[in-house]
Design a protein around this motif. Structure first.
Motif, PDB file in Angstrom:
ATOM      1  N   ILE A 127       1.063  -0.827   0.055  1.00 17.28           N
ATOM      2  CA  ILE A 127      -0.270   0.236  -0.268  1.00 17.28           C
ATOM      3  C   ILE A 127       1.152   1.024  -0.032  1.00 17.28           C
ATOM      4  N   SER A 128       0.661   2.159  -0.713  1.00 15.79           N
ATOM      5  CA  SER A 128       1.046   3.004  -0.761  1.00 15.79           C
ATOM      6  C   SER A 128       0.499   4.836  -0.846  1.00 15.79           C
ATOM      7  N   SER A 129       0.813   5.719  -0.327  1.00 19.81           N
ATOM      8  CA  SER A 129       0.055   7.197  -0.541  1.00 19.81           C
ATOM      9  C   SER A 129       0.294   7.534  -2.005  1.00 19.81           C
ATOM     10  N   ASP A 130      -0.647   7.858  -2.498  1.00 22.56           N
ATOM     11  CA  ASP A 130      -0.754   8.260  -4.193  1.00 22.56           C
ATOM     12  C   ASP A 130       0.025   9.095  -4.403  1.00 22.56           C
ATOM     13  N   LEU A 171      -2.779   1.926  -3.770  1.00 24.14           N
ATOM     14  CA  LEU A 171      -2.469   3.383  -3.159  1.00 24.14           C
ATOM     15  C   LEU A 171      -3.847   4.129  -1.999  1.00 24.14           C
ATOM     16  N   ASN A 172      -3.509   5.466  -1.467  1.00 24.12           N
ATOM     17  CA  ASN A 172      -4.033   5.059  -0.465  1.00 24.12           C
ATOM     18  C   ASN A 172      -3.491   6.444   0.046  1.00 24.12           C
ATOM     19  N   ALA A 173      -4.985   7.772  -0.211  1.00 23.68           N
ATOM     20  CA  ALA A 173      -5.212   9.126  -0.023  1.00 23.68           C
ATOM     21  C   ALA A 173      -4.764   9.356   1.721  1.00 23.68           C
ATOM     22  N   GLY A 174      -4.534   8.858   2.259  1.00 22.77           N
ATOM     23  CA  GLY A 174      -4.877   8.950   3.832  1.00 22.77           C
ATOM     24  C   GLY A 174      -3.318   8.918   4.565  1.00 22.77           C
ATOM     25  N   LEU A 175      -2.920   8.982   3.308  1.00 23.72           N
ATOM     26  CA  LEU A 175      -0.870   8.175   3.702  1.00 23.72           C
ATOM     27  C   LEU A 175       0.079   9.141   2.991  1.00 23.72           C
ATOM     28  N   ARG A 176      -0.621  10.182   2.675  1.00 27.13           N
ATOM     29  CA  ARG A 176       0.001  11.619   1.810  1.00 27.13           C
ATOM     30  C   ARG A 176       0.478  12.536   3.605  1.00 27.13           C
ATOM     31  N   ASP A 200      -7.531   1.720  10.555  1.00 30.22           N
ATOM     32  CA  ASP A 200      -8.666   0.823   9.608  1.00 30.22           C
ATOM     33  C   ASP A 200      -7.985  -0.299   8.284  1.00 30.22           C
ATOM     34  N   LEU A 201      -6.528   0.268   7.980  1.00 33.49           N
ATOM     35  CA  LEU A 201      -5.666  -0.954   7.530  1.00 33.49           C
ATOM     36  C   LEU A 201      -5.396  -2.476   8.601  1.00 33.49           C
ATOM     37  N   ALA A 202      -5.038  -1.982   9.847  1.00 35.15           N
ATOM     38  CA  ALA A 202      -4.786  -2.947  10.417  1.00 35.15           C
ATOM     39  C   ALA A 202      -6.617  -3.722  10.487  1.00 35.15           C
ATOM     40  N   GLN A 203      -6.903  -3.034  10.859  1.00 32.31           N
ATOM     41  CA  GLN A 203      -8.728  -3.763  10.661  1.00 32.31           C
ATOM     42  C   GLN A 203      -9.074  -4.627   9.268  1.00 32.31           C
ATOM     43  N   GLN A 204      -8.632  -4.003   8.504  1.00 34.20           N
ATOM     44  CA  GLN A 204      -9.072  -4.725   7.264  1.00 34.20           C
ATOM     45  C   GLN A 204      -8.179  -6.255   6.900  1.00 34.20           C
ATOM     46  N   VAL A 260       3.859  -0.600   3.517  1.00 33.57           N
ATOM     47  CA  VAL A 260       3.212  -0.216   3.341  1.00 33.57           C
ATOM     48  C   VAL A 260       4.619   1.718   3.065  1.00 33.57           C
ATOM     49  N   VAL A 261       4.308   2.189   1.856  1.00 31.99           N
ATOM     50  CA  VAL A 261       5.271   3.526   1.634  1.00 31.99           C
ATOM     51  C   VAL A 261       4.819   4.552   2.138  1.00 31.99           C
ATOM     52  N   THR A 262       5.645   5.369   2.953  1.00 32.83           N
ATOM     53  CA  THR A 262       5.000   6.783   2.567  1.00 32.83           C
ATOM     54  C   THR A 262       5.928   7.645   2.924  1.00 32.83           C
ATOM     55  N   HIS A 263       5.800   8.948   3.602  1.00 35.90           N
ATOM     56  CA  HIS A 263       6.337  10.137   3.531  1.00 35.90           C
ATOM     57  C   HIS A 263       7.066  10.415   4.917  1.00 35.90           C
ATOM     58  N   GLY A 264       8.165  11.171   5.523  1.00 36.02           N
ATOM     59  CA  GLY A 264       8.707  10.977   6.706  1.00 36.02           C
ATOM     60  C   GLY A 264       7.832  11.407   8.109  1.00 36.02           C
ATOM     61  N   GLY A 265       7.253  12.554   7.294  1.00 34.25           N
ATOM     62  CA  GLY A 265       5.531  13.279   8.670  1.00 34.25           C
ATOM     63  C   GLY A 265       4.747  12.518   9.243  1.00 34.25           C
ATOM     64  N   VAL A 266       4.377  11.757   8.421  1.00 30.65           N
ATOM     65  CA  VAL A 266       3.485  10.278   8.855  1.00 30.65           C
ATOM     66  C   VAL A 266       4.028   9.232   9.694  1.00 30.65           C
ATOM     67  N   LEU A 267       5.379   8.747   9.452  1.00 33.43           N
ATOM     68  CA  LEU A 267       6.484   7.819  10.067  1.00 33.43           C
ATOM     69  C   LEU A 267       6.596   8.776  11.456  1.00 33.43           C
ATOM     70  N   ASP A 268       7.100  10.758  11.840  1.00 30.13           N
ATOM     71  CA  ASP A 268       7.037  11.579  12.901  1.00 30.13           C
ATOM     72  C   ASP A 268       5.363  10.586  13.465  1.00 30.13           C
ATOM     73  N   MET A 269       4.906  10.824  13.148  1.00 26.62           N
ATOM     74  CA  MET A 269       3.379  10.526  13.757  1.00 26.62           C
ATOM     75  C   MET A 269       3.386   9.384  14.298  1.00 26.62           C
ATOM     76  N   VAL A 270       3.202   8.262  13.978  1.00 26.41           N
ATOM     77  CA  VAL A 270       3.922   7.238  14.330  1.00 26.41           C
ATOM     78  C   VAL A 270       4.850   6.965  15.254  1.00 26.41           C
ATOM     79  N   TRP A 271       5.908   7.704  15.249  1.00 29.48           N
ATOM     80  CA  TRP A 271       6.707   7.233  16.257  1.00 29.48           C
ATOM     81  C   TRP A 271       6.367   8.014  17.706  1.00 29.48           C
ATOM     82  N   ARG A 272       5.137   9.194  17.425  1.00 35.11           N
ATOM     83  CA  ARG A 272       5.248   9.850  18.579  1.00 35.11           C
ATOM     84  C   ARG A 272       4.052   9.182  19.188  1.00 35.11           C
TER      85      ARG A 272
END
Length: 240
Positions: A61-64, A85-90, A144-148, A156-168
């Motif tokens: 799954i990737s950011s679009d 593609l998943n816009a939620g991962l932008r 949502d992805l975990a449940q699906q 999942v291929v995404t962005h630095g800011g997304v990973l920062d939110m995951v870390w926090r």
């Protein structure tokens, strides 16, 4: 439990220039394309180990945004999966800052720049997402992805800011304040969604990139330190 292998996209010209990219669609540069190929090689090497462990990825799954899609394509070739593609991962939307470097922002939007340097999770410049809204979007998307895909192993291929939110989120850290974790381009991060939350198993693994030139690093912490130093100097001069 759902396993996630989270990958930041490869380098872009704007990463190299330390520009705010946000949700503008910037392609990988030459280095980013090389990082994506290194990632492909790493996936080939890891696949046999995953097969032995019964952990072969079942979804990709990737950011679009283009830079994420370009990074995901070599991974798709190894895994044999169509990239979803998943816009939620932008990346976070940075509003009027997008496409600009910090010196340009300081010159053209000085008041907004000072507000941004406060790193307040509930404040945003014109047209931008607040960090809290961004965090909520990211975590809701992963939930949502975990449940699906419950019980699966998802890349999942995404962005630095997304990973920062995951870390926090995983570390129960404040959403305010500058970034404190390493998030290399094309780095690997293994997390699990378990018992309603994220649990970090591996972070910022970039062994496959070890012999490449140093990556550009935009240090939010350093910006905050400089601001505090300037404020202290102004105070001293004012007292004097």
């Amino acid at each position: 439990m759902t396993d996630f292998l989270l990958i930041r996209h490869g380098e872009t010209a704007w990463n190299r220039e330390l520009r705010f990219q946000g949700q503008l669609d910037v392609p990988l540069n030459e280095m980013g394309l090389e990082q994506a190929q290194r990632l492909k090689t790493r996936m080939v090497q890891a696949l046999a180990e995953w097969q032995a462990q019964g952990r072969v990825p079942t979804r990709l799954i990737s950011s679009d945004l283009l830079r994420a899609q370009q990074t995901a394509q070599p991974v798709a070739e190894v895994l044999g999966h169509t990239c979803i593609l998943n816009a939620g991962l932008r990346e976070q939307c940075y509003g009027v800052f997008e496409g600009m470097r910090s010196p340009d922002i300081q010159a053209q939007h000085p008041e907004a720049w000072q507000r941004w340097l406060a790193f307040d999770a509930d404040e945003a410049v014109e047209g931008a997402e607040t960090t809290r809204a961004f965090h909520d979007r990211v975590i809701a998307t992963l939930q949502d992805l975990a449940q699906q895909y419950a019980g699966e192993h998802v890349v999942v291929v995404t962005h630095g800011g997304v990973l920062d939110m995951v870390w926090r989120h995983a570390q129960a850290l404040s959403l305010s304040g500058p970034r404190v974790c390493d998030i290399p381009n094309a780095g690997l991060n293994q997390v699990a969604w378990r018992d309603g939350g994220l649990h970090i198993q591996l972070w910022a693994d970039a062994a496959h990139l070890a012999d490449l030139p140093d990556q550009p690093v935009y240090s939010q912490q350093r910006l905050l330190e400089v601001r505090e130093q300037l404020a202290a100097q102004t105070h001293v001069n004012g007292v004097a």
